[in-house]
Design an enzyme around this catalytic site. Structure first.
Site, PDB file in Angstrom:
ATOM      1  N   ASP A 348       0.633  -1.521  -0.263  1.00 53.60           N
ATOM      2  CA  ASP A 348      -0.326  -0.198  -0.124  1.00 53.60           C
ATOM      3  C   ASP A 348       0.920   1.417   0.013  1.00 53.60           C
ATOM      4  OD1 ASP A 348      -2.358   1.804  -0.137  1.00 53.60           O
ATOM      5  OD2 ASP A 348      -2.949   0.830   1.472  1.00 53.60           O
ATOM      6  N   GLU A 549     -10.141   7.118   4.722  1.00 49.32           N
ATOM      7  CA  GLU A 549      -9.512   6.969   5.202  1.00 49.32           C
ATOM      8  C   GLU A 549      -9.390   7.333   7.126  1.00 49.32           C
ATOM      9  OE1 GLU A 549      -5.692   5.481   3.199  1.00 49.32           O
ATOM     10  OE2 GLU A 549      -6.958   5.948   1.352  1.00 49.32           O
TER      11      GLU A 549
END
Ligand code: BGC
Length: 637
Positions: A348, A549
């Protein structure tokens, strides 16, 4: 496909056995299906290209023998082997990095032989944000990759997580939480097809989707990216959606030019962190976590693998203090060996830097040895190249590991048809002409209709509030979110965090109501809770502000509607007292998760959860005005 499925189910069951054996100091890997293991991996040796003579009549000007790897009739494994055997270490490492497009030059792609490029959330081309701008930018970088000695195509990835959401004018679907409520596998496949077409329209071949987490705490800011808190709900949706995105890859089929590579993310455990903290820790011993995986948490990934998902993204979270990115057991033993995943694992965004090594080089070593194959290092990709190079030279990372990682990446590139891809060809132009089309928007509108959940609908007289609304003649709509495309799309829309306002094309809820109402119905609208003098039904639209997020993480019990919307509701409360009792008052909530409505609940006769519906607000109107029935169900409690 069925055989594979059975094998994977067995592999999952086997997990618990493997855990037992490893607890006794034995390994169980001989007994299970192992990932990859093509003959190519055994055959590979690093070529010294300086000494390479043109090997055959099929050698290109640079002395590279393209005969097998450019032969679409050869097997994928033969093509991988033929290419890998001619690659230098530098070329192999180049394939293992992914750079951010912003600031990247075509020359960088050629000089460093970069294998992959991404546009992170909101990273549009410097020339503009239309689909045509994107296509030009993506294709200039793709062309640069073809100028390298081996001409390995560039893999371009974006977060098309609810449609091709970075691009102005794309068709945007409800975020996954809404699609989970809709719970319609057939529709998911259709959505996958549409998203694939809108992604292909800009030349991109890879979407970092879907998210397969099952949040256990809705305080987590990524709750809306997930379908359900229960893994069994996710399994069929993951399968159909990935099948729609990638097309049918069973029986060694190559992907056609209308589909894109999917990415099952984030592996694994992200929904179980303490307090629902994004990128947090799962407070469980490694053994307990393995038990959790066997109890069903792996199932969405097993389903993704059954649909032949080609890539998996590692998760930022840690388990018992160890980041998944550096967890060899999870990435290699579980995912690749026990589940037999043959595609590649991408890290990621900047996640390498969160691992435990003390220097960047240590961190890269930990992650590559744990099983990361491609490094999403948007701006540190040069450091990553250097680190990998030194680590191999020093022997900290073996050539076998590098060859395994590169074989996996090449395998995906071959299966995705990238070596046959025509940059900016007729197919791409056709997809561009369909970008944001009415036909695509119709699919999204249907998804919106199916995603709505009716949480409350009180009866007074002989009718429910929704029934009364369906034949009201003077509807007062209130709340800024009723005419706000940005808010109804939520995060991951044009920018990473998303934003209220007129940020892209689509139909707002008020526009949808205007379109769907019968011609003799009057609609008025306010932002502050005021109502028209003549009102026989009220619709109040309110909810959360856009976020993505960590910015969406909330303290427990603090999942509230925005302050502006709360002020609107206070205004509305005052005005409702002057309305006759039988006027239905309907709440429409725009939010990425269940929100606390305790203070306001008494104001409403009906409450509709609309999630983050995307660009097609007419889907909300279709159901509110009774043209379609409510069918969505809650997948979070
Ligand atoms: C997210 C991923 C995403 C990546 C690339 C990260 O912050 O966790 O889901 O794919 O960024 O944009």
């Amino acid at each position: 496909m069925e055989n594979k499925s059975v094998k994977r189910q067995l592999a999952a069951l086997f997990l618990s056995g493997a855990m037992l054996l490893s607890a006794c100091g034995q390994t169980a890997t001989d007994d299970v299906e192992t990932g990859g293991s093509p003959s190519s991996l055994e055959q590979t040796t690093e070529a010294d290209t300086n000494d390479t003579e043109p090997a055959s009549e099929t050698a290109n000007e640079a002395g590279v023998d393209t005969a097998v790897y450019m032969d679409v009739s050869a097997s994928v494994e033969d093509r991988v082997a033929a290419l890998l055997s001619q690659m230098t270490l530098e070329e192999k490492i180049g394939q293992m990095v992914q750079a951010e497009q912003a600031g990247l030059s075509p020359d960088d792609v050629t000089t460093y032989g970069i294998g992959s490029v991404l546009s992170g959330g909101g990273s549009a081309p410097s020339t503009g944000n239309t689909a045509a701008d994107w296509q030009a930018r993506v294709n200039e970088l793709k062309e640069a990759a073809l100028k390298t000695r081996l001409g390995i195509p560039l893999l371009y990835g974006v977060d098309a997580v609810h449609g091709n959401n970075n691009v102005y004018g794309a068709t945007l679907f409800p975020h996954n939480i809404g699609l989970g409520a809709a719970n319609d596998p057939e529709l998911m496949e259709e959505i996958g097809e549409v998203v694939a077409s809108e992604v292909r329209a800009i030349g991109v071949q890879w979407t970092f989707a879907p998210t397969l987490g099952n949040p256990q705490n809705v305080s987590w800011g990524r709750t809306y990216e997930c379908f359900s808190e229960n893994t069994e709900d996710i399994v069929p949706l993951a399968y159909s959606y990935i099948s729609g995105l990638q097309g049918d890859l069973s029986d060694n089929a190559y992907m056609d030019s209308g589909h894109v590579i999917a990415c099952a993310k984030h592996f694994i455990g992200e929904g179980y962190t303490t307090d629902g903290t994004n990128q947090g820790n799962v407070d469980m011993t490694a053994d307990k976590f393995d038990e959790l995986l066997s109890s069903g948490v792996l199932d969405p990934y097993i389903s993704a693998l059954d649909a032949d998902v080609l890539t998996v993204m590692a998760s930022y979270n840690s388990v018992d203090g160890v980041k998944c990115h550096e967890n060899h057991h999870l990435l290699t033993e579980v995912l690749k060996e026990q589940l037999g995943f043959e595609g590649f694992v991408v890290s990621d965004y900047n996640a390498i830097e969160q691992t435990s090594g003390t220097t960047y080089k240590d961190q890269v070593a930990l992650c590559v040895n744990a099983g990361i194959d491609m490094f999403m290092e948007p701006y540190s990709w040069k450091d990553c190249i250097q680190a990998l190079q030194e680590l191999v030279e020093e022997g900290t990372v073996s050539m076998e590991r590098i060859d395994d990682a590169v074989s996996r990446i090449l395998r995906v590139k071959f299966i995705a048809g990238m070596f046959e891809e025509e940059i900016g060809g007729a197919a791409e132009e056709e997809y561009l002409s369909e970008f944001g089309s009415d036909a695509h928007r119709e699919v999204a509108r249907r998804a919106v209709r199916e995603s709505l959940v009716l949480l409350k609908d009180e009866t007074s007289g002989n009718e429910t509030a929704i029934e009364k609304l369906s034949h009201a003649k003077n509807i007062s709509v209130t709340g800024q979110k009723a005419y706000d495309i940005g808010s109804q799309c939520g995060g991951w829309t044009i920018s990473w965090q998303g934003q209220a306002g007129n940020i892209t094309q689509g139909t707002t809820i008020i526009e949808g109501l205007a379109e769907v109402r019968d011609p003799d119905v009057a609609l008025t609208h306010s932002v502050d809770g005021s109502l028209a003098d003549e009102t026989d039904a009220v619709i109040a639209v309110f909810g959360e502000v856009p976020y993505a997020e960590t910015d969406g993480d909330r303290d427990n019990g603090q999942i509230r509607i925005s302050a502006k919307d709360a002020a609107m509701l206070e205004g509305l409360r005052g005005n409702l007292s002057s309305l006759p009792d039988d006027v239905p008052v309907v709440a429409v909530i725009i939010a990425g998760r269940p929100v606390d409505l305790t203070e306001y609940e008494d104001m409403f006769d009906a409450v509709v959860m609309a999630w983050l519906p995307g660009t097609e607000g007419a889907g909300v109107a279709d159901v509110l005005l009774g043209k379609y029935a409510f069918s969505g169900t809650l997948k979070f409690h």
